[in-house]
Motif scaffolding. Structure first.
Motif, PDB file in Angstrom:
ATOM      1  N   ASP A   1      55.251  44.005  54.911  1.00  0.00           N
ATOM      2  CA  ASP A   1      56.539  44.687  54.743  1.00  0.00           C
ATOM      3  C   ASP A   1      56.385  46.189  54.955  1.00  0.00           C
ATOM      4  OD1 ASP A   1      57.851  42.340  54.219  1.00  0.00           O
ATOM      5  OD2 ASP A   1      57.930  42.635  52.042  1.00  0.00           O
ATOM      6  N   ALA A   2      55.342  46.747  54.415  1.00  0.00           N
ATOM      7  CA  ALA A   2      55.109  48.191  54.578  1.00  0.00           C
ATOM      8  C   ALA A   2      54.863  48.534  56.048  1.00  0.00           C
ATOM      9  CB  ALA A   2      53.929  48.627  53.725  1.00  0.00           C
ATOM     10  N   LEU A   3      54.080  47.718  56.737  1.00  0.00           N
ATOM     11  CA  LEU A   3      53.795  47.967  58.152  1.00  0.00           C
ATOM     12  C   LEU A   3      55.040  47.836  59.017  1.00  0.00           C
ATOM     13  CD1 LEU A   3      50.331  46.191  58.537  1.00  0.00           C
ATOM     14  CD2 LEU A   3      50.798  48.656  58.550  1.00  0.00           C
ATOM     15  N   LYS A   4      55.918  46.876  58.697  1.00  0.00           N
ATOM     16  CA  LYS A   4      57.161  46.725  59.447  1.00  0.00           C
ATOM     17  C   LYS A   4      57.970  48.010  59.370  1.00  0.00           C
ATOM     18  CE  LYS A   4      57.686  41.769  58.721  1.00  0.00           C
ATOM     19  NZ  LYS A   4      58.415  40.738  57.975  1.00  0.00           N
ATOM     20  N   GLU A   5      58.066  48.581  58.176  1.00  0.00           N
ATOM     21  CA  GLU A   5      58.836  49.813  58.023  1.00  0.00           C
ATOM     22  C   GLU A   5      58.162  50.983  58.745  1.00  0.00           C
ATOM     23  OE1 GLU A   5      60.391  52.737  54.539  1.00  0.00           O
ATOM     24  OE2 GLU A   5      60.675  50.592  54.248  1.00  0.00           O
ATOM     25  N   LEU A   6      56.866  51.037  58.707  1.00  0.00           N
ATOM     26  CA  LEU A   6      56.151  52.122  59.390  1.00  0.00           C
ATOM     27  C   LEU A   6      56.352  52.047  60.906  1.00  0.00           C
ATOM     28  CD1 LEU A   6      52.754  52.282  57.477  1.00  0.00           C
ATOM     29  CD2 LEU A   6      54.484  54.081  57.606  1.00  0.00           C
TER      30      LEU A   6
ATOM     31  N   VAL B   1      60.407  56.095  44.634  1.00  0.00           N
ATOM     32  CA  VAL B   1      59.369  55.709  45.597  1.00  0.00           C
ATOM     33  C   VAL B   1      59.586  54.245  45.995  1.00  0.00           C
ATOM     34  CG1 VAL B   1      56.892  55.368  45.934  1.00  0.00           C
ATOM     35  CG2 VAL B   1      57.707  57.353  44.674  1.00  0.00           C
ATOM     36  N   ARG B   2      59.646  54.016  47.300  1.00  0.00           N
ATOM     37  CA  ARG B   2      59.876  52.663  47.823  1.00  0.00           C
ATOM     38  C   ARG B   2      58.663  51.787  47.532  1.00  0.00           C
ATOM     39  NH1 ARG B   2      61.391  48.360  50.017  1.00  0.00           N
ATOM     40  NH2 ARG B   2      61.677  47.905  52.212  1.00  0.00           N
ATOM     41  N   ARG B   3      58.927  50.591  47.084  1.00  0.00           N
ATOM     42  CA  ARG B   3      57.870  49.628  46.774  1.00  0.00           C
ATOM     43  C   ARG B   3      57.908  48.495  47.810  1.00  0.00           C
ATOM     44  NH1 ARG B   3      56.534  53.271  43.544  1.00  0.00           N
ATOM     45  NH2 ARG B   3      56.804  53.145  41.317  1.00  0.00           N
ATOM     46  N   TYR B   4      56.759  47.904  48.058  1.00  0.00           N
ATOM     47  CA  TYR B   4      56.652  46.805  49.004  1.00  0.00           C
ATOM     48  C   TYR B   4      56.004  45.616  48.315  1.00  0.00           C
ATOM     49  CZ  TYR B   4      57.552  50.572  52.261  1.00  0.00           C
ATOM     50  OH  TYR B   4      58.115  51.637  52.896  1.00  0.00           O
ATOM     51  N   SER B   5      56.414  44.435  48.729  1.00  0.00           N
ATOM     52  CA  SER B   5      55.844  43.231  48.130  1.00  0.00           C
ATOM     53  C   SER B   5      54.497  42.877  48.750  1.00  0.00           C
ATOM     54  CB  SER B   5      56.813  42.054  48.264  1.00  0.00           C
ATOM     55  OG  SER B   5      57.107  41.829  49.633  1.00  0.00           O
ATOM     56  N   ASP B   6      54.294  43.329  49.994  1.00  0.00           N
ATOM     57  CA  ASP B   6      53.004  43.079  50.644  1.00  0.00           C
ATOM     58  C   ASP B   6      52.794  44.076  51.776  1.00  0.00           C
ATOM     59  OD1 ASP B   6      54.399  42.048  52.949  1.00  0.00           O
ATOM     60  OD2 ASP B   6      54.538  40.122  51.926  1.00  0.00           O
ATOM     61  N   VAL B   7      51.630  44.066  52.349  1.00  0.00           N
ATOM     62  CA  VAL B   7      51.257  45.010  53.403  1.00  0.00           C
ATOM     63  C   VAL B   7      52.128  44.829  54.641  1.00  0.00           C
ATOM     64  CG1 VAL B   7      49.390  45.713  54.947  1.00  0.00           C
ATOM     65  CG2 VAL B   7      48.892  45.177  52.564  1.00  0.00           C
TER      66      VAL B   7
END
Length: 89
Positions: A82-87, A74-80
């Motif tokens: 980073d997760a939004l960029k990938e989404l 499962v991919r982990r993110y350091s902050d929101v």
């Protein structure tokens, strides 16, 4: 001592069950609520244990979350951000 009226909302079936049980105890629903209030004030706490016993759905969700937490794929993110960029990519 002056009396006051208190209005509460509850499920109709629960109210009927409570009224029946209070009758079995030889008291009214109103008397039972008064007994509860007096015990709460006297003891400065709810006069019985309150616990959260999770149901099967909640337990399944806990188990799923625990499995995901330990899943190395499962991919982990350091902050929101980073997760939004990938989404958004």
């Amino acid at each position: 001592m002056a009396q006051t009226t208190v209005s509460i909302r509850m499920d109709d079936q629960l109210k009927k069950q409570m009224e029946w049980l209070c009758g079995e105890f030889g008291m009214s629903f109103s008397t039972a609520v008064t007994v509860f209030a007096k015990a709460t004030v006297r003891e400065s706490r709810i006069p019985f244990e309150i616990s959260a016993i999770p149901n099967a759905t909640t337990l399944a969700a806990f188990e799923e979350a625990e499995a995901i937490l330990h899943d190395k794929s499962v991919r982990r993110y350091s902050d929101v951000e980073d997760a939004l960029k990938e989404l958004k990519a």
